[in-house]
Write an enzyme that holds these catalytic residues in place. Structure first.
Site, PDB file in Angstrom:
ATOM      1  NE  ARG A 128      12.308 -31.316  41.437  1.00 25.60           N
ATOM      2  CZ  ARG A 128      11.477 -31.356  40.201  1.00 25.60           C
ATOM      3  NH1 ARG A 128      12.106 -31.739  39.219  1.00 25.60           N
ATOM      4  NH2 ARG A 128      10.436 -30.560  40.151  1.00 25.60           N
ATOM      5  CE  LYS A 150      27.252 -27.883  59.030  1.00 29.42           C
ATOM      6  NZ  LYS A 150      27.659 -27.165  60.392  1.00 29.42           N
ATOM      7  CD  GLU A 192      37.400 -22.584  61.194  1.00 26.84           C
ATOM      8  OE1 GLU A 192      37.374 -23.430  61.622  1.00 26.84           O
ATOM      9  OE2 GLU A 192      36.534 -21.631  60.923  1.00 26.84           O
ATOM     10  CE  LYS A 233      33.795 -30.081  57.609  1.00 22.33           C
ATOM     11  NZ  LYS A 233      33.434 -28.732  57.388  1.00 22.33           N
ATOM     12  CD  GLU A 243      26.198 -28.825  63.137  1.00 24.43           C
ATOM     13  OE1 GLU A 243      26.563 -28.320  61.895  1.00 24.43           O
ATOM     14  OE2 GLU A 243      26.338 -28.005  63.872  1.00 24.43           O
ATOM     15  NE  ARG A 247      29.148 -31.020  59.244  1.00 27.86           N
ATOM     16  CZ  ARG A 247      29.235 -30.835  57.931  1.00 27.86           C
ATOM     17  NH1 ARG A 247      28.742 -31.907  57.302  1.00 27.86           N
ATOM     18  NH2 ARG A 247      29.538 -30.081  57.179  1.00 27.86           N
ATOM     19  CG  ASN A 251      29.431 -25.423  65.048  1.00 28.04           C
ATOM     20  OD1 ASN A 251      29.905 -24.917  64.103  1.00 28.04           O
ATOM     21  ND2 ASN A 251      28.353 -26.132  65.341  1.00 28.04           N
ATOM     22  CG  HIS A 254      33.021 -21.720  64.720  1.00 24.29           C
ATOM     23  ND1 HIS A 254      34.324 -22.462  65.071  1.00 24.29           N
ATOM     24  CD2 HIS A 254      32.992 -21.509  63.235  1.00 24.29           C
ATOM     25  CE1 HIS A 254      34.996 -22.331  63.848  1.00 24.29           C
ATOM     26  NE2 HIS A 254      34.340 -21.857  62.923  1.00 24.29           N
ATOM     27  CG  HIS A 258      29.005 -17.835  64.323  1.00 24.60           C
ATOM     28  ND1 HIS A 258      28.280 -18.937  64.277  1.00 24.60           N
ATOM     29  CD2 HIS A 258      29.659 -17.856  63.390  1.00 24.60           C
ATOM     30  CE1 HIS A 258      29.046 -19.843  63.380  1.00 24.60           C
ATOM     31  NE2 HIS A 258      29.897 -19.168  62.539  1.00 24.60           N
ATOM     32  CG  HIS A 273      34.551 -17.366  59.696  1.00 25.95           C
ATOM     33  ND1 HIS A 273      33.767 -17.394  60.682  1.00 25.95           N
ATOM     34  CD2 HIS A 273      35.072 -18.523  59.441  1.00 25.95           C
ATOM     35  CE1 HIS A 273      33.382 -18.655  61.198  1.00 25.95           C
ATOM     36  NE2 HIS A 273      34.186 -19.328  60.401  1.00 25.95           N
TER      37      HIS A 273
HETATM   38  N1  GLY Z   1      32.070 -25.936  59.431  1.00 20.39           N
HETATM   39  C1  GLY Z   1      31.499 -26.529  60.275  1.00 20.39           C
HETATM   40  C2  GLY Z   1      30.878 -27.821  59.539  1.00 20.39           C
HETATM   41  O1  GLY Z   1      31.402 -28.087  58.469  1.00 20.39           O
HETATM   42  O2  GLY Z   1      29.929 -28.561  60.126  1.00 20.39           O
END
Ligand code: GLY
Length: 376
Positions: A128, A150, A192, A233, A243, A247, A251, A254, A258, A273
């Site tokens: 956990r 993430k 990026e 960031k 997000e 946040r 994107n 992106h 994608h 990517h």
């Molecule tokens: N790579 C996008 C984020 O971390 O929200």
């Protein structure tokens, strides 16, 4: 160089009781013990990595840990996106349990975005939740995926569909580790870096335009670029960890990227990517121009800069082609940024002036894609 303490930049990620530091600079890895005092002789550590990164960096990590009397178990997966899968997750979880990693122990993710996402997710779910440290070894991971918590794997239905928010306890971005990165990977990560400038920092864009060669060649500008990106960031993640708002700005480029990755079957030999993001950034700006939001000069300036560093900027640059407008639009609809059937894009009024646009008309997006395909 054992006793030389490198000059490091520390960027805090302000998340209350889950706050942590990003330690940036050449030789930062050697400071692991100082930065994580809980790591003591006899402590248990598992390092999740891939076989490629292991060949380059295992020795250095082992030496760093050996200096404080810690012997780590290494869990190496196959390099590549294919490792963000249920079977590999199961293997990593069982390896962590087999290595008797418990809540007071530590998981280290040593690698690029795939390893960071996979190891972070395993750390989120084994017992956990285990503590973990990110040691990103690609530019893309240093400026983006290692920061912000993430984690996850891919499902046959799409990328990153199974995962958890699980913040690392520390990120060590040792920019010297990037010296062994293939030029194509470094360039891809640069897309990026540029993204942060395009979101809200025009002065950073001006600086990058004249410093890119030194960032690529490994001068102090590299640390500075990583630090500015991480600061950007960290600020966004601190404002909106889950997000629900700001946040989403991360994107930028992106939604298109994608769709392009999908159109090329996630085949990294055709498009990695960061390359998809480079094209996506250019398309986000050209779409903003097409919608009458931004002027063409900024869009042209961005494409010129990306082309100068050797990144693709147009659909015609996708090896083997990008498919047709309908399939690209369909792929964009599958993207997670679709709410109530409306397309959500990150658009811009200019360099450094990006914003979240909900309710973008799908017909306009389709017409734009058809135009882009016709440009050749
Ligand atoms: N790579 C996008 C984020 O971390 O929200």
């Amino acid at each position: 160089m054992e006793n030389v303490v490198p000059s490091l930049t520390i960027v805090p990620v302000e998340l209350g009781d889950r706050a942590y530091d990003i330690v940036i600079g050449r030789g930062a890895l050697g400071q692991l013990a100082e930065r994580w005092p809980a790591l003591k002789a006899g402590g248990r550590v598992a390092v999740v990595t891939d076989s490629h990164v292991q060949a380059f960096h295992r020795g250095q990590v082992e030496q760093t840990l050996a200096r404080i009397g810690v012997e780590a178990a290494f869990v190496a997966v196959a390099p590549g996106e294919g490792s963000k899968s249920y079977p590999v997750l199961q293997h990593v979880c069982d390896a962590l349990i087999g290595a008797r990693i418990e809540r007071n122990d530590l998981v280290i993710a040593l690698g690029g975005g795939v390893v960071g996402d996979l190891a972070g997710f395993a750390a989120a779910i084994v017992r956990r939740g285990l503590r973990f440290i990110q040691i990103p070894t690609t530019l893309l991971a240093q400026v983006d995926s290692s920061v912000g918590g993430k984690t996850g794997i891919n499902s046959p239905h799409g990328k990153n569909l199974v995962g958890a928010f699980h913040q690392p306890s520390l990120v060590i971005a040792d920019t010297a580790l990037l010296d062994t990165l293939p030029p194509r990977e470094f360039r891809a990560g640069y897309a990026e870096v540029l993204k942060y400038a395009l979101i809200d920092d025009r002065a950073f864009f001006d600086w990058l335009e004249t410093r890119a060669d030194r960032i690529f060649s490994g001068g102090p500008e590299r640390e500075r670029a990583v630090a500015i990106s991480c600061r950007s960031k960290a600020a966004i993640v601190a404002r909106d960890e889950r997000e629900t708002g700001d946040r989403m700005l991360l994107n930028l480029g992106h939604t298109f990227a994608h769709a392009l990755e999908r159109a090329t079957n996630y085949d990294g030999a055709r498009l990695v990517h960061g390359e998809a993001v480079a094209i996506g950034l250019c398309m986000a700006f050209r779409f903003s121009v097409a919608l009458g939001l931004a002027n063409g000069q900024d869009a042209a300036r961005i494409a010129r800069h990306l082309a100068e560093v050797g990144l693709p900027t147009r659909l015609a640059d996708v090896p083997g082609g990008a498919g047709d407008a309908d399939s690209l639009l369909d792929a964009m609809r599958q993207d997670k940024k679709v709410a109530d059937g409306k397309l959500t894009f990150i658009l811009a009024r200019g360099i450094g002036e990006s914003f979240i646009a909900r309710d973008v008309d799908a017909a306009k997006a389709r017409a734009f894609l058809a135009d882009e395909l016709a440009r050749g």
